[in-house]
Design a protein around this motif. Structure first.
Motif, PDB file in Angstrom:
ATOM      1  N   VAL A   1      -3.186   4.612 -44.571  1.00  0.00           N
ATOM      2  CA  VAL A   1      -3.029   5.118 -43.215  1.00  0.00           C
ATOM      3  C   VAL A   1      -2.474   4.040 -42.293  1.00  0.00           C
ATOM      4  O   VAL A   1      -3.044   2.965 -42.162  1.00  0.00           O
ATOM      5  N   SER A   2      -1.325   4.322 -41.681  1.00  0.00           N
ATOM      6  CA  SER A   2      -0.744   3.398 -40.709  1.00  0.00           C
ATOM      7  C   SER A   2      -0.508   4.104 -39.380  1.00  0.00           C
ATOM      8  O   SER A   2       0.401   3.781 -38.633  1.00  0.00           O
ATOM      9  N   SER A   3      -1.333   5.131 -39.103  1.00  0.00           N
ATOM     10  CA  SER A   3      -1.272   5.837 -37.832  1.00  0.00           C
ATOM     11  C   SER A   3      -2.655   5.810 -37.198  1.00  0.00           C
ATOM     12  O   SER A   3      -3.647   5.476 -37.843  1.00  0.00           O
ATOM     13  N   TRP A   4      -2.744   6.192 -35.915  1.00  0.00           N
ATOM     14  CA  TRP A   4      -4.011   6.057 -35.200  1.00  0.00           C
ATOM     15  C   TRP A   4      -4.097   7.026 -34.038  1.00  0.00           C
ATOM     16  O   TRP A   4      -3.103   7.600 -33.597  1.00  0.00           O
ATOM     17  N   ASN A   5      -5.310   7.211 -33.562  1.00  0.00           N
ATOM     18  CA  ASN A   5      -5.577   8.037 -32.381  1.00  0.00           C
ATOM     19  C   ASN A   5      -6.387   7.171 -31.428  1.00  0.00           C
ATOM     20  O   ASN A   5      -7.594   7.040 -31.569  1.00  0.00           O
TER      21      ASN A   5
ATOM     22  N   THR B   1      -6.114  -2.613 -49.139  1.00  0.00           N
ATOM     23  CA  THR B   1      -4.734  -2.350 -48.766  1.00  0.00           C
ATOM     24  C   THR B   1      -4.319  -3.173 -47.550  1.00  0.00           C
ATOM     25  O   THR B   1      -5.162  -3.635 -46.784  1.00  0.00           O
ATOM     26  N   ILE B   2      -3.013  -3.333 -47.393  1.00  0.00           N
ATOM     27  CA  ILE B   2      -2.447  -4.017 -46.229  1.00  0.00           C
ATOM     28  C   ILE B   2      -1.417  -3.092 -45.602  1.00  0.00           C
ATOM     29  O   ILE B   2      -0.574  -2.522 -46.301  1.00  0.00           O
ATOM     30  N   ALA B   3      -1.521  -2.907 -44.292  1.00  0.00           N
ATOM     31  CA  ALA B   3      -0.563  -2.072 -43.577  1.00  0.00           C
ATOM     32  C   ALA B   3       0.058  -2.880 -42.449  1.00  0.00           C
ATOM     33  O   ALA B   3      -0.633  -3.644 -41.761  1.00  0.00           O
ATOM     34  N   ALA B   4       1.373  -2.735 -42.253  1.00  0.00           N
ATOM     35  CA  ALA B   4       2.088  -3.473 -41.211  1.00  0.00           C
ATOM     36  C   ALA B   4       3.021  -2.521 -40.478  1.00  0.00           C
ATOM     37  O   ALA B   4       3.574  -1.584 -41.073  1.00  0.00           O
TER      38      ALA B   4
ATOM     39  N   THR C   1       3.541  -0.705 -46.276  1.00  0.00           N
ATOM     40  CA  THR C   1       2.185  -0.871 -46.800  1.00  0.00           C
ATOM     41  C   THR C   1       2.243  -1.410 -48.222  1.00  0.00           C
ATOM     42  O   THR C   1       3.254  -1.284 -48.912  1.00  0.00           O
ATOM     43  N   CYS C   2       1.145  -2.008 -48.652  1.00  0.00           N
ATOM     44  CA  CYS C   2       1.017  -2.441 -50.044  1.00  0.00           C
ATOM     45  C   CYS C   2      -0.469  -2.623 -50.344  1.00  0.00           C
ATOM     46  O   CYS C   2      -1.304  -2.613 -49.434  1.00  0.00           O
ATOM     47  N   PHE C   3      -0.789  -2.768 -51.606  1.00  0.00           N
ATOM     48  CA  PHE C   3      -2.154  -3.102 -51.975  1.00  0.00           C
ATOM     49  C   PHE C   3      -2.375  -4.598 -51.798  1.00  0.00           C
ATOM     50  O   PHE C   3      -1.453  -5.391 -51.944  1.00  0.00           O
TER      51      PHE C   3
ATOM     52  N   VAL D   1       7.557  -6.634 -32.091  1.00  0.00           N
ATOM     53  CA  VAL D   1       6.406  -7.390 -32.616  1.00  0.00           C
ATOM     54  C   VAL D   1       5.895  -6.676 -33.865  1.00  0.00           C
ATOM     55  O   VAL D   1       6.188  -5.509 -34.098  1.00  0.00           O
ATOM     56  N   ILE D   2       5.117  -7.412 -34.644  1.00  0.00           N
ATOM     57  CA  ILE D   2       4.535  -6.837 -35.862  1.00  0.00           C
ATOM     58  C   ILE D   2       3.019  -6.989 -35.821  1.00  0.00           C
ATOM     59  O   ILE D   2       2.492  -8.074 -35.566  1.00  0.00           O
ATOM     60  N   GLY D   3       2.322  -5.889 -36.082  1.00  0.00           N
ATOM     61  CA  GLY D   3       0.872  -5.901 -36.256  1.00  0.00           C
ATOM     62  C   GLY D   3       0.547  -5.649 -37.716  1.00  0.00           C
ATOM     63  O   GLY D   3       1.234  -4.866 -38.391  1.00  0.00           O
ATOM     64  N   ILE D   4      -0.495  -6.323 -38.218  1.00  0.00           N
ATOM     65  CA  ILE D   4      -0.853  -6.218 -39.637  1.00  0.00           C
ATOM     66  C   ILE D   4      -2.352  -6.007 -39.779  1.00  0.00           C
ATOM     67  O   ILE D   4      -3.145  -6.735 -39.180  1.00  0.00           O
ATOM     68  N   ASP D   5      -2.727  -5.010 -40.547  1.00  0.00           N
ATOM     69  CA  ASP D   5      -4.126  -4.760 -40.899  1.00  0.00           C
ATOM     70  C   ASP D   5      -4.343  -5.248 -42.322  1.00  0.00           C
ATOM     71  O   ASP D   5      -3.784  -4.683 -43.269  1.00  0.00           O
TER      72      ASP D   5
END
Length: 471
Positions: A88-92, A113-116, A129-131, A104-108
């Motif tokens: 998931v790379s979306s949000w509410n 998993t890693i999402a950017a 995204t990637c594992f 800019v880049i944000g990274i979780d």
């Protein structure tokens, strides 16, 4: 894929990983998940301390080469997955993202998993995204902490390389910001997280310096910010989630994963806690379990009626479908109160051909995981002296979860729900967009949460035992 190994007296899974073959070791290399099966074609080996000669099928994590060389065949299913279509790379979120002129880049940085995301003018331009390649050292934070004692540099290098790959795909940003749990944040900065794994669980660092993208492997000389953490088991991902969802009094923020992190906005204060749910819903320890990748059954409506990620032949079950199976088979009275199969059978067949099925051992692990989540929620409510009016559910698992089924099996209580999505990524983007303004707000948020150890309360054990039952 066949490989010639010429490094005797070293763990085979480690050797393969060093040579670019990411073996699936989600159990942390202790031989319990059975995911790293390989075929020994030539050579003499030690397997579990016993001398064997090829040909043989073994677990790579339990095998050491004894002869000068040996040939190994690694099947594709034994490799750690590299990409998921369900990350998931979306949000509410409550507050719109800043409309900055720069990209800019944000990274979780998640444990699994890693999402950017690349953002400009408050809009997502692209995402990747990637594992998390650290999964080669175990699928949970405890395994990573243990591995860091000997493999700190490798853990740090692997996650930085993965992030560098995502950044290069997204483009050249003016700033980067990352958010993750406390262990992931420490490992990203090359800080040994070992103190988090032992009482009193005090992290070596909760607030991190601004670093250079060149220093951290992003491949470009831009500032890299890190969302501050709350405690050893409440990380920057939770700090970011609280800032983005702004829980009101009576609302409970929950991020369900390997750990279930909770923050309750009670009377006049925020109280946080974490409960170890374990990696069962991510497929570990489940005979047909798998992550949310192509081939995973993601929704289940009864034998032979299911949805598969990638619209292909099913290969196993991911966490959302496991929840569906328990709920649906309980409704059909195929499971009793204790999760035992009725009438007695070795397993529940998910596909009509019986190739994918859940054994009673699998069901036992899943009941423990759901019980930990429920016990964490109810114990925190009892500690705070009131019941939550709304559950704010963040993270990827909640995004795909059938909430009615989760409530039906006693995983979450029946309340009003709000699905928040990847608020960790949203918080990282906000920090990258407006670092000066946002960092102060994040620090204030992190410092406002009082952590309480749930395992210190006798009622947590009682609630956990009660929650092992199916309603």
């Amino acid at each position: 894929m066949k490989f010639t190994i010429c490094e005797p007296n070293q763990n085979l899974a480690d050797v393969l990983a060093r040579n670019g073959v990411p073996i699936d070791r989600r159990c942390g290399g202790i031989g319990t998940c059975g995911r790293c099966r390989v075929q020994l074609l030539t050579g003499d080996w030690l397997n579990g301390g016993k001398e064997i000669s090829a040909p043989a099928e073994v677990l790579a994590c339990r095998t050491v080469l004894k002869s000068k060389s040996g040939v190994v065949d690694v099947p594709e299913e034994s490799l750690a997955p590299q990409k998921s279509s369900a990350i998931v790379s979306s949000w509410n979120i409550t507050e719109a993202l800043p409309k900055t002129k720069e990209a800019v880049i944000g990274i979780d940085i998640g444990t699994t998993t890693i999402a950017a995301a690349l953002v400009q003018g408050g809009e997502v331009i692209a995402s990747e995204t990637c594992f998390n390649p650290q999964s080669a050292f175990g699928d949970n934070v405890i395994a990573r902490i243990t591995a860091s004692k000997e493999h700190l540099n490798e853990l740090t290098w692997s996650v930085r390389q993965a992030i560098a790959g995502l950044v290069q795909k997204l483009g050249n940003p003016a700033r980067i910001a990352v958010a993750g749990n406390t262990v992931m944040s420490c490992l990203f900065h090359g800080i040994d997280p070992t103190p988090i794994g032992a009482s009193p669980f005090i992290p070596p660092c909760k607030e991190f310096p601004v670093r250079s993208g060149m220093e951290l492997g992003a491949g470009m000389d831009v500032p890299v910010y890190t969302v501050p953490c709350i405690s050893g088991y409440l990380g920057g991902d939770i700090t970011a989630g609280l800032l983005e969802t702004k829980p009101q009094e009576g609302e409970l923020f929950i991020d369900i994963g390997t750990n279930c992190e909770l923050v309750f906005h009670g009377k006049q204060q925020f109280t946080g806690a974490a409960a170890a749910a374990g990696p069962a819903f991510e497929g570990a320890g489940i005979s047909c379990g798998m992550r949310a990748v192509k081939g995973a059954i993601s929704q289940y409506r009864g034998e032979g009626d299911y949805t598969v990620i990638g619209d292909c032949e099913p290969q196993g079950l991911c966490g959302s479908a496991m929840t569906d199976v328990i709920a649906e088979e309980r409704r059909r009275e195929h499971l009793n109160d204790f999760g035992r199969i009725q009438p007695h059978a070795e397993a529940l067949n998910i596909t009509k051909d019986g190739q994918i099925r859940l054994t009673e051992g699998d069901l036992e692990q899943l009941l423990k995981a759901k019980a930990a989540v429920y016990a964490g929620i109810t114990t925190l409510e009892e500690h705070c002296g009131c019941t939550a009016t709304t559950l704010i559910l963040a993270g990827g698992f909640a995004r795909w979860l059938n909430l009615n089924n989760a409530a039906a099996i006693g995983m979450i209580p029946e309340r009003a729900y709000r699905i928040a999505g990847n608020t960790s990524l949203a918080g990282a983007i906000r920090l990258a967009s407006e670092p000066e303004q946002t960092m102060g707000r994040l620090l204030e948020t992190a410092r406002s949460v009082k952590e309480t150890p749930l395992n210190s309360f006798p009622e947590f054990t009682d609630n956990f035992i009660d929650a092992l039952m199916l309603p």
